[in-house]
Motif scaffolding. Structure first.
Motif, PDB file in Angstrom:
ATOM      1  N   ALA A 128       0.835  -1.203   0.000  1.00  0.00           N
ATOM      2  CA  ALA A 128       0.000   0.000   0.000  1.00  0.00           C
ATOM      3  C   ALA A 128       0.869   1.252   0.000  1.00  0.00           C
ATOM      4  N   LYS A 129       1.924   1.260   0.821  1.00  0.00           N
ATOM      5  CA  LYS A 129       2.818   2.415   0.852  1.00  0.00           C
ATOM      6  C   LYS A 129       3.600   2.516  -0.449  1.00  0.00           C
ATOM      7  N   ARG A 130       3.999   1.368  -1.003  1.00  0.00           N
ATOM      8  CA  ARG A 130       4.696   1.406  -2.285  1.00  0.00           C
ATOM      9  C   ARG A 130       3.777   1.957  -3.378  1.00  0.00           C
ATOM     10  N   GLY A 131       2.480   1.658  -3.277  1.00  0.00           N
ATOM     11  CA  GLY A 131       1.524   2.230  -4.217  1.00  0.00           C
ATOM     12  C   GLY A 131       1.421   3.737  -4.062  1.00  0.00           C
ATOM     13  N   ASP A 132       1.444   4.216  -2.830  1.00  0.00           N
ATOM     14  CA  ASP A 132       1.422   5.666  -2.593  1.00  0.00           C
ATOM     15  C   ASP A 132       2.631   6.324  -3.255  1.00  0.00           C
ATOM     16  N   PHE A 133       3.770   5.688  -3.147  1.00  0.00           N
ATOM     17  CA  PHE A 133       4.999   6.218  -3.746  1.00  0.00           C
ATOM     18  C   PHE A 133       4.906   6.222  -5.271  1.00  0.00           C
ATOM     19  N   ALA A 134       4.420   5.139  -5.833  1.00  0.00           N
ATOM     20  CA  ALA A 134       4.370   5.003  -7.294  1.00  0.00           C
ATOM     21  C   ALA A 134       3.351   5.919  -7.944  1.00  0.00           C
ATOM     22  N   ASN A 135       2.393   6.408  -7.167  1.00  0.00           N
ATOM     23  CA  ASN A 135       1.334   7.271  -7.693  1.00  0.00           C
ATOM     24  C   ASN A 135       1.383   8.681  -7.106  1.00  0.00           C
ATOM     25  N   ASP A 136       2.542   9.065  -6.583  1.00  0.00           N
ATOM     26  CA  ASP A 136       2.672  10.331  -5.849  1.00  0.00           C
ATOM     27  C   ASP A 136       2.574  11.531  -6.791  1.00  0.00           C
ATOM     28  N   LEU A 137       1.432  12.205  -6.730  1.00  0.00           N
ATOM     29  CA  LEU A 137       1.210  13.398  -7.544  1.00  0.00           C
ATOM     30  C   LEU A 137       1.532  14.687  -6.782  1.00  0.00           C
ATOM     31  N   THR A 138       1.904  14.571  -5.533  1.00  0.00           N
ATOM     32  CA  THR A 138       2.176  15.758  -4.713  1.00  0.00           C
ATOM     33  C   THR A 138       3.637  16.162  -4.773  1.00  0.00           C
ATOM     34  N   ARG A 139       4.529  15.211  -4.600  1.00  0.00           N
ATOM     35  CA  ARG A 139       5.950  15.483  -4.776  1.00  0.00           C
ATOM     36  C   ARG A 139       6.266  15.488  -6.281  1.00  0.00           C
ATOM     37  N   PRO A 140       7.446  16.006  -6.658  1.00  0.00           N
ATOM     38  CA  PRO A 140       7.843  16.015  -8.083  1.00  0.00           C
ATOM     39  C   PRO A 140       8.381  14.664  -8.521  1.00  0.00           C
ATOM     40  N   GLN A 141       7.566  13.620  -8.360  1.00  0.00           N
ATOM     41  CA  GLN A 141       7.989  12.250  -8.611  1.00  0.00           C
ATOM     42  C   GLN A 141       7.563  11.733  -9.973  1.00  0.00           C
ATOM     43  N   LEU A 142       6.558  12.349 -10.579  1.00  0.00           N
ATOM     44  CA  LEU A 142       6.024  11.869 -11.848  1.00  0.00           C
ATOM     45  C   LEU A 142       6.130  12.964 -12.900  1.00  0.00           C
ATOM     46  N   VAL A 143       6.694  12.622 -14.059  1.00  0.00           N
ATOM     47  CA  VAL A 143       6.887  13.614 -15.120  1.00  0.00           C
ATOM     48  C   VAL A 143       6.734  12.944 -16.472  1.00  0.00           C
ATOM     49  N   ALA A 144       6.072  13.643 -17.394  1.00  0.00           N
ATOM     50  CA  ALA A 144       5.884  13.122 -18.751  1.00  0.00           C
ATOM     51  C   ALA A 144       7.153  13.357 -19.564  1.00  0.00           C
ATOM     52  N   VAL A 145       7.729  12.277 -20.090  1.00  0.00           N
ATOM     53  CA  VAL A 145       8.985  12.352 -20.842  1.00  0.00           C
ATOM     54  C   VAL A 145       8.887  11.465 -22.075  1.00  0.00           C
ATOM     55  N   SER A 146       9.869  11.568 -22.942  1.00  0.00           N
ATOM     56  CA  SER A 146       9.888  10.708 -24.115  1.00  0.00           C
ATOM     57  C   SER A 146      10.142   9.262 -23.704  1.00  0.00           C
ATOM     58  N   LEU A 147       9.524   8.361 -24.431  1.00  0.00           N
ATOM     59  CA  LEU A 147       9.736   6.940 -24.189  1.00  0.00           C
ATOM     60  C   LEU A 147      11.224   6.609 -24.278  1.00  0.00           C
ATOM     61  N   ARG A 148      11.911   7.225 -25.256  1.00  0.00           N
ATOM     62  CA  ARG A 148      13.336   6.938 -25.461  1.00  0.00           C
ATOM     63  C   ARG A 148      14.170   7.299 -24.240  1.00  0.00           C
TER      64      ARG A 148
END
Length: 208
Positions: A128-148
């Motif tokens: 559950a905590k690992r899921g919180d980390f993997a879906n963290d929209l609050t910290r700058p953890q997720l960013v849209a980038v090129s597949l390459r």
């Protein structure tokens, strides 16, 4: 502020849960330097037991859409939706400067990769905590980038891989520190040295 409000309103119209804006960055580089200094230095742990399925993602953020759609919408321009699924738009990949117009060519990068998190403390969390980390929209953890660029990065830390676009090194390093500090993950000595070098000449204007 107006742009952020527009993004939130757009998400509401699309039927998705609004994306939280990242925490306001510190007013000086000292706060990031302090966070870096507070990180525990330790050898990388074992990959025994690791699987991406131990970090459940992407979570639903509305009817037939998920965290990936939310990040695509947040980071893109001229977004086209089908319901709240992102089916078109334009994205500039910060890692390599590529302009992308097909969502299929866009990856959502975990700034601190899941496997790196596992080696630096997440192996001791529950799923559950690992899921919180993997879906963290609050910290700058997720960013849209090129597949390459996302494939080139893999699970490497900043001592092993840095974005080809040097203009984003300050931001990348600061984001990496922010995520690791919040989630109380460790860093290797080589990783900390690389982060220190990347942040050395940064100002907050260039870090963000």
């Amino acid at each position: 502020m107006a742009a952020a409000l527009t993004a939130v309103l757009a998400l509401g119209v699309a039927g998705c849960v609004p994306v939280d804006e990242p925490d306001t960055p510190p007013s000086s580089t000292g706060n990031v330097d302090q966070q870096l200094g507070e990180l525990t230095v330790a050898a990388a742990g074992s990959m025994k037991g690791y699987s991406r399925t131990r970090f459940p993602h992407w979570r639903d953020t509305g009817k037939n859409c998920d965290v990936r759609d939310s990040v695509l919408q947040r980071d893109g321009e001229s977004i086209k939706l089908s319901g709240c699924n992102v089916v078109g738009g334009r994205w500039e990949s910060p890692y390599d400067g590529l302009d992308l117009t097909d969502p299929a060519d866009v990856d959502i990068d975990h700034v601190v990769p899941l496997a790196n998190a596992w080696r630096s403390g997440a192996d001791e969390w529950d799923d559950a905590k690992r899921g919180d980390f993997a879906n963290d929209l609050t910290r700058p953890q997720l960013v849209a980038v090129s597949l390459r660029s996302n494939r080139a990065k893999g699970d490497q830390d900043p001592s092993q891989w840095k974005p080809p676009n040097k203009a984003v090194w300050c931001r990348y390093a600061a984001d990496w520190v922010t995520v690791k500090h919040y989630w109380r993950l460790t860093v290797t000595s080589a990783e900390k040295a690389a982060l220190t070098d990347m942040l050395e000449d940064c100002t907050w204007a260039t870090k963000r």
